[in-house]
Design a protein around this motif. Structure first.
Motif, short mmCIF file in Angstrom:
data_model
loop_
_atom_site.label_atom_id
_atom_site.label_comp_id
_atom_site.label_asym_id
_atom_site.label_seq_id
_atom_site.Cartn_x
_atom_site.Cartn_y
_atom_site.Cartn_z
N GLN A 1 0.84 -1.18 0.00
CA GLN A 1 0.00 0.00 0.00
C GLN A 1 0.89 1.24 0.00
OE1 GLN A 1 -3.15 -0.34 -0.24
NE2 GLN A 1 -4.10 1.62 0.28
N VAL A 2 0.72 2.08 -1.01
CA VAL A 2 1.53 3.29 -1.12
C VAL A 2 0.88 4.41 -0.34
CG1 VAL A 2 2.38 5.05 -2.70
CG2 VAL A 2 2.43 2.65 -3.37
N GLN A 3 1.69 5.12 0.39
CA GLN A 3 1.22 6.33 1.08
C GLN A 3 2.07 7.51 0.64
OE1 GLN A 3 1.22 5.46 5.36
NE2 GLN A 3 -1.00 5.52 5.27
N LEU A 4 1.40 8.62 0.37
CA LEU A 4 2.08 9.87 0.05
C LEU A 4 1.74 10.87 1.16
CD1 LEU A 4 1.32 10.21 -3.78
CD2 LEU A 4 3.32 9.20 -2.68
N VAL A 5 2.76 11.48 1.71
CA VAL A 5 2.56 12.42 2.80
C VAL A 5 3.22 13.74 2.42
CG1 VAL A 5 2.94 12.94 5.22
CG2 VAL A 5 2.48 10.58 4.50
N GLU A 6 2.40 14.79 2.31
CA GLU A 6 2.92 16.11 1.98
C GLU A 6 3.28 16.87 3.25
OE1 GLU A 6 -0.66 15.50 -0.92
OE2 GLU A 6 -0.23 15.22 1.23
N SER A 7 4.23 17.78 3.10
CA SER A 7 4.59 18.69 4.18
C SER A 7 5.16 19.96 3.58
CB SER A 7 5.59 18.04 5.13
OG SER A 7 6.79 17.72 4.46
N GLY A 8 5.29 20.97 4.41
CA GLY A 8 5.92 22.21 3.95
C GLY A 8 4.98 23.35 3.67
N GLY A 9 3.68 23.10 3.77
CA GLY A 9 2.74 24.18 3.55
C GLY A 9 2.76 25.17 4.70
N GLY A 10 2.05 26.28 4.53
CA GLY A 10 1.98 27.27 5.59
C GLY A 10 1.49 28.60 5.08
N LEU A 11 1.68 29.62 5.90
CA LEU A 11 1.28 30.98 5.58
C LEU A 11 2.53 31.78 5.20
CD1 LEU A 11 -0.76 33.34 5.59
CD2 LEU A 11 -0.26 33.60 8.04
N VAL A 12 2.44 32.46 4.07
CA VAL A 12 3.58 33.25 3.60
C VAL A 12 3.06 34.53 2.97
CG1 VAL A 12 3.62 32.11 1.33
CG2 VAL A 12 5.73 33.11 2.26
N GLN A 13 3.86 35.56 3.02
CA GLN A 13 3.47 36.82 2.39
C GLN A 13 3.72 36.75 0.88
OE1 GLN A 13 5.59 39.96 4.48
NE2 GLN A 13 3.77 40.37 5.72
N ALA A 14 2.98 37.57 0.16
CA ALA A 14 3.17 37.64 -1.28
C ALA A 14 4.63 37.96 -1.59
CB ALA A 14 2.26 38.70 -1.88
N GLY A 15 5.15 37.26 -2.59
CA GLY A 15 6.55 37.41 -2.94
C GLY A 15 7.46 36.41 -2.26
N GLY A 16 6.93 35.70 -1.28
CA GLY A 16 7.73 34.74 -0.53
C GLY A 16 7.83 33.39 -1.22
N SER A 17 8.47 32.46 -0.51
CA SER A 17 8.73 31.13 -1.06
C SER A 17 8.36 30.05 -0.05
CB SER A 17 10.21 30.98 -1.42
OG SER A 17 10.62 31.91 -2.40
N LEU A 18 8.01 28.91 -0.59
CA LEU A 18 7.80 27.70 0.20
C LEU A 18 8.31 26.52 -0.59
CD1 LEU A 18 4.14 28.09 1.59
CD2 LEU A 18 6.24 28.11 2.94
N ARG A 19 8.72 25.49 0.11
CA ARG A 19 9.07 24.23 -0.55
C ARG A 19 8.20 23.13 0.03
NH1 ARG A 19 14.57 20.59 -1.04
NH2 ARG A 19 14.08 20.08 1.14
N LEU A 20 7.42 22.52 -0.83
CA LEU A 20 6.59 21.39 -0.43
C LEU A 20 7.35 20.10 -0.66
CD1 LEU A 20 3.15 22.41 -1.98
CD2 LEU A 20 4.16 23.08 0.21
N SER A 21 7.14 19.16 0.24
CA SER A 21 7.74 17.83 0.12
C SER A 21 6.64 16.79 0.08
CB SER A 21 8.67 17.54 1.30
OG SER A 21 9.73 18.46 1.36
N CYS A 22 6.92 15.71 -0.62
CA CYS A 22 5.99 14.59 -0.72
C CYS A 22 6.80 13.31 -0.53
CB CYS A 22 5.29 14.59 -2.07
SG CYS A 22 4.31 13.10 -2.40
N ALA A 23 6.62 12.68 0.61
CA ALA A 23 7.36 11.46 0.91
C ALA A 23 6.50 10.25 0.61
CB ALA A 23 7.78 11.46 2.37
N ALA A 24 7.04 9.34 -0.16
CA ALA A 24 6.33 8.11 -0.53
C ALA A 24 6.82 6.97 0.33
CB ALA A 24 6.53 7.80 -2.00
N SER A 25 5.89 6.15 0.78
CA SER A 25 6.25 4.95 1.53
C SER A 25 5.38 3.80 1.06
CB SER A 25 6.05 5.17 3.03
OG SER A 25 4.70 5.44 3.33
N GLY A 26 5.81 2.62 1.36
CA GLY A 26 5.06 1.43 0.97
C GLY A 26 5.69 0.73 -0.21
N ARG A 27 6.07 1.49 -1.21
CA ARG A 27 6.86 0.98 -2.33
C ARG A 27 7.51 2.16 -3.02
NH1 ARG A 27 3.74 1.38 -7.49
NH2 ARG A 27 5.58 0.52 -8.47
N THR A 28 8.56 1.86 -3.73
CA THR A 28 9.26 2.95 -4.39
C THR A 28 8.47 3.43 -5.61
OG1 THR A 28 11.32 3.64 -5.42
CG2 THR A 28 10.63 1.37 -5.79
N LEU A 29 8.44 4.73 -5.77
CA LEU A 29 7.83 5.34 -6.96
C LEU A 29 8.89 6.08 -7.75
CD1 LEU A 29 4.49 6.76 -5.49
CD2 LEU A 29 4.85 4.60 -6.69
#
Length: 124
Positions: A1-29
């Motif tokens: 069973q594959v699971q994808l878990v996102e992280s890295g979201g949040g509140l940022v001001q216009a012009g700012g940056s964020l990096r989202l991550s998506c970690a896969a587990s269960g099998r390699t993708l």
């Protein structure tokens, strides 16, 4: 069973940056085409970016080209979405998706694995 878990979201001001991550587990993708989608309040889910599993080519929604970058690191089986120059129109829940294949384009029903989503809010 594959699971994808996102992280890295949040509140940022216009012009700012964020990096989202998506970690896969269960099998390699590592060879599968991976993507990011988003759903803004009151709107349909839309495609944001994809990374072709066969050759690493990347594809983007026109409005994020030049600002967002999708990438992957196979060692921790993780896909990233670097988001720069964010604006309030980027506010949405962002979802990581894994396809069943290594090709692109991906049909709707071939985006088989989905994460729970991470909220990105950009203030003006």
């Amino acid at each position: 069973q594959v699971q994808l878990v996102e992280s890295g979201g949040g509140l940022v001001q216009a012009g700012g940056s964020l990096r989202l991550s998506c970690a896969a587990s269960g099998r390699t993708l590592n060879r599968n085409t991976m993507g990011w989608f988003r759903r803004a309040p009151g709107k349909e889910r839309e495609f944001v970016a994809a990374l072709d599993g066969s050759d690493g080519s990347t594809y983007y929604l026109d409005s994020v080209k030049g600002r967002f970058t999708i990438s992957r690191d196979n060692t921790p089986n993780t896909v990233y979405l670097q988001m720069n120059s964010l604006n309030p129109e980027d506010t949405a829940v962002y979802y990581c998706a894994g396809s069943v294949g290594t090709w692109y384009p991906i049909r709707e029903n071939e985006w088989y694995y989905w994460g729970q989503g991470t909220q990105v809010t950009v203030s003006s």
